[in-house]
Design a protein around this motif. Structure first.
Motif, mmCIF file in Angstrom:
data_model
loop_
_atom_site.group_PDB
_atom_site.id
_atom_site.type_symbol
_atom_site.label_atom_id
_atom_site.label_comp_id
_atom_site.label_asym_id
_atom_site.label_seq_id
_atom_site.Cartn_x
_atom_site.Cartn_y
_atom_site.Cartn_z
ATOM 1 N N LYS A 140 0.833 -1.203 0.000
ATOM 2 C CA LYS A 140 0.000 0.000 0.000
ATOM 3 C C LYS A 140 0.868 1.255 0.000
ATOM 4 O O LYS A 140 0.587 2.217 -0.720
ATOM 5 C CB LYS A 140 -0.928 0.019 1.212
ATOM 6 C CG LYS A 140 -2.082 -0.948 1.117
ATOM 7 C CD LYS A 140 -2.955 -0.885 2.348
ATOM 8 C CE LYS A 140 -4.052 -1.932 2.272
ATOM 9 N NZ LYS A 140 -4.916 -1.900 3.465
ATOM 10 N N VAL A 141 1.924 1.250 0.803
ATOM 11 C CA VAL A 141 2.823 2.402 0.858
ATOM 12 C C VAL A 141 3.483 2.616 -0.498
ATOM 13 O O VAL A 141 3.586 3.756 -0.971
ATOM 14 C CB VAL A 141 3.875 2.220 1.976
ATOM 15 C CG1 VAL A 141 4.995 3.239 1.849
ATOM 16 C CG2 VAL A 141 3.221 2.314 3.337
ATOM 17 N N ALA A 142 3.904 1.552 -1.145
ATOM 18 C CA ALA A 142 4.535 1.679 -2.467
ATOM 19 C C ALA A 142 3.555 2.278 -3.476
ATOM 20 O O ALA A 142 3.927 3.154 -4.270
ATOM 21 C CB ALA A 142 5.027 0.322 -2.945
ATOM 22 N N ARG A 143 2.298 1.819 -3.444
ATOM 23 C CA ARG A 143 1.289 2.380 -4.354
ATOM 24 C C ARG A 143 1.040 3.851 -4.056
ATOM 25 O O ARG A 143 0.920 4.678 -4.962
ATOM 26 C CB ARG A 143 -0.013 1.588 -4.260
ATOM 27 C CG ARG A 143 0.048 0.230 -4.943
ATOM 28 C CD ARG A 143 -1.337 -0.385 -5.115
ATOM 29 N NE ARG A 143 -2.089 -0.496 -3.882
ATOM 30 C CZ ARG A 143 -2.107 -1.562 -3.092
ATOM 31 N NH1 ARG A 143 -1.407 -2.632 -3.411
ATOM 32 N NH2 ARG A 143 -2.824 -1.574 -1.985
ATOM 33 N N LEU A 144 0.970 4.203 -2.772
ATOM 34 C CA LEU A 144 0.733 5.595 -2.400
ATOM 35 C C LEU A 144 1.908 6.485 -2.799
ATOM 36 O O LEU A 144 1.706 7.614 -3.248
ATOM 37 C CB LEU A 144 0.471 5.700 -0.899
ATOM 38 C CG LEU A 144 -0.867 5.139 -0.426
ATOM 39 C CD1 LEU A 144 -0.927 5.120 1.097
ATOM 40 C CD2 LEU A 144 -2.014 5.952 -0.989
ATOM 41 N N GLU A 145 3.131 5.977 -2.650
ATOM 42 C CA GLU A 145 4.303 6.753 -3.055
ATOM 43 C C GLU A 145 4.287 6.999 -4.560
ATOM 44 O O GLU A 145 4.604 8.099 -5.017
ATOM 45 C CB GLU A 145 5.590 6.044 -2.650
ATOM 46 C CG GLU A 145 5.875 6.118 -1.168
ATOM 47 C CD GLU A 145 7.084 5.307 -0.747
ATOM 48 O OE1 GLU A 145 7.511 4.401 -1.509
ATOM 49 O OE2 GLU A 145 7.606 5.584 0.339
ATOM 50 N N LYS B 238 3.249 10.818 -9.130
ATOM 51 C CA LYS B 238 2.463 11.212 -10.303
ATOM 52 C C LYS B 238 1.766 12.543 -10.065
ATOM 53 O O LYS B 238 1.759 13.422 -10.928
ATOM 54 C CB LYS B 238 1.418 10.138 -10.634
ATOM 55 C CG LYS B 238 2.000 8.872 -11.204
ATOM 56 C CD LYS B 238 0.900 7.851 -11.435
ATOM 57 C CE LYS B 238 1.459 6.520 -11.880
ATOM 58 N NZ LYS B 238 0.413 5.496 -11.997
ATOM 59 N N GLN B 239 1.181 12.701 -8.884
ATOM 60 C CA GLN B 239 0.483 13.943 -8.577
ATOM 61 C C GLN B 239 1.457 15.120 -8.515
ATOM 62 O O GLN B 239 1.135 16.215 -8.963
ATOM 63 C CB GLN B 239 -0.286 13.807 -7.265
ATOM 64 C CG GLN B 239 -1.494 12.913 -7.375
ATOM 65 C CD GLN B 239 -2.218 12.729 -6.061
ATOM 66 O OE1 GLN B 239 -1.705 13.049 -4.993
ATOM 67 N NE2 GLN B 239 -3.430 12.187 -6.139
ATOM 68 N N SER B 240 2.636 14.897 -7.980
ATOM 69 C CA SER B 240 3.638 15.963 -7.917
ATOM 70 C C SER B 240 4.039 16.398 -9.314
ATOM 71 O O SER B 240 4.195 17.596 -9.583
ATOM 72 C CB SER B 240 4.875 15.493 -7.145
ATOM 73 O OG SER B 240 4.554 15.269 -5.803
ATOM 74 N N ALA B 241 4.203 15.431 -10.207
ATOM 75 C CA ALA B 241 4.553 15.765 -11.586
ATOM 76 C C ALA B 241 3.434 16.561 -12.253
ATOM 77 O O ALA B 241 3.696 17.539 -12.966
ATOM 78 C CB ALA B 241 4.842 14.487 -12.373
ATOM 79 N N LEU B 242 2.188 16.166 -12.013
ATOM 80 C CA LEU B 242 1.059 16.901 -12.580
ATOM 81 C C LEU B 242 0.955 18.305 -12.005
ATOM 82 O O LEU B 242 0.692 19.268 -12.728
ATOM 83 C CB LEU B 242 -0.251 16.143 -12.346
ATOM 84 C CG LEU B 242 -0.458 14.890 -13.178
ATOM 85 C CD1 LEU B 242 -1.702 14.139 -12.714
ATOM 86 C CD2 LEU B 242 -0.575 15.243 -14.646
ATOM 87 N N ILE B 243 1.176 18.433 -10.720
ATOM 88 C CA ILE B 243 1.124 19.746 -10.083
ATOM 89 C C ILE B 243 2.215 20.646 -10.663
ATOM 90 O O ILE B 243 1.978 21.816 -10.961
ATOM 91 C CB ILE B 243 1.256 19.620 -8.553
ATOM 92 C CG1 ILE B 243 -0.013 18.996 -7.976
ATOM 93 C CG2 ILE B 243 1.547 20.974 -7.898
ATOM 94 C CD1 ILE B 243 0.096 18.583 -6.522
ATOM 95 N N GLU B 244 3.401 20.100 -10.825
ATOM 96 C CA GLU B 244 4.502 20.869 -11.404
ATOM 97 C C GLU B 244 4.156 21.315 -12.825
ATOM 98 O O GLU B 244 4.388 22.459 -13.210
ATOM 99 C CB GLU B 244 5.779 20.027 -11.403
ATOM 100 C CG GLU B 244 6.994 20.751 -11.912
ATOM 101 C CD GLU B 244 7.448 21.877 -10.997
ATOM 102 O OE1 GLU B 244 8.022 22.840 -11.523
ATOM 103 O OE2 GLU B 244 7.210 21.792 -9.776
#
Length: 71
Positions: free
Chosen positions: A35-40, A45-51
């Motif tokens: 679960k932690v690996a999936r969340l990381e 992905k979200q950080s890349a989209l935000i950037e």
């Protein structure tokens, strides 16, 4: 007559019980690690989209200035 003591331990079963408890906890830990690996991965992905989104308006404003400057 004395009844059997309820505080007796079946020592031959202790190792099996401990192993069973260890295996249950080990499965829980493995599940949590997945679960932690999936969340990381999701966070990356979200950080890349935000950037990407946060840099897009600046690029749009720069291109808008170029277009308006050429007119």
């Amino acid at each position: 007559m004395r009844a059997a003591s309820p505080n007796t331990v079946r020592y031959e079963a202790v190792n099996a019980m401990l192993l069973n408890e260890f295996l249950k906890e080990h499965r829980k830990v493995e599940s949590l690690e997945q679960k932690v690996a999936r969340l990381e991965a999701t966070v990356e992905k979200q950080s890349a989209l935000i950037e990407k989104v946060s840099t897009a308006p600046a690029a749009f404003r720069a291109s808008a200035r170029l277009v308006s400057g050429n007119e």
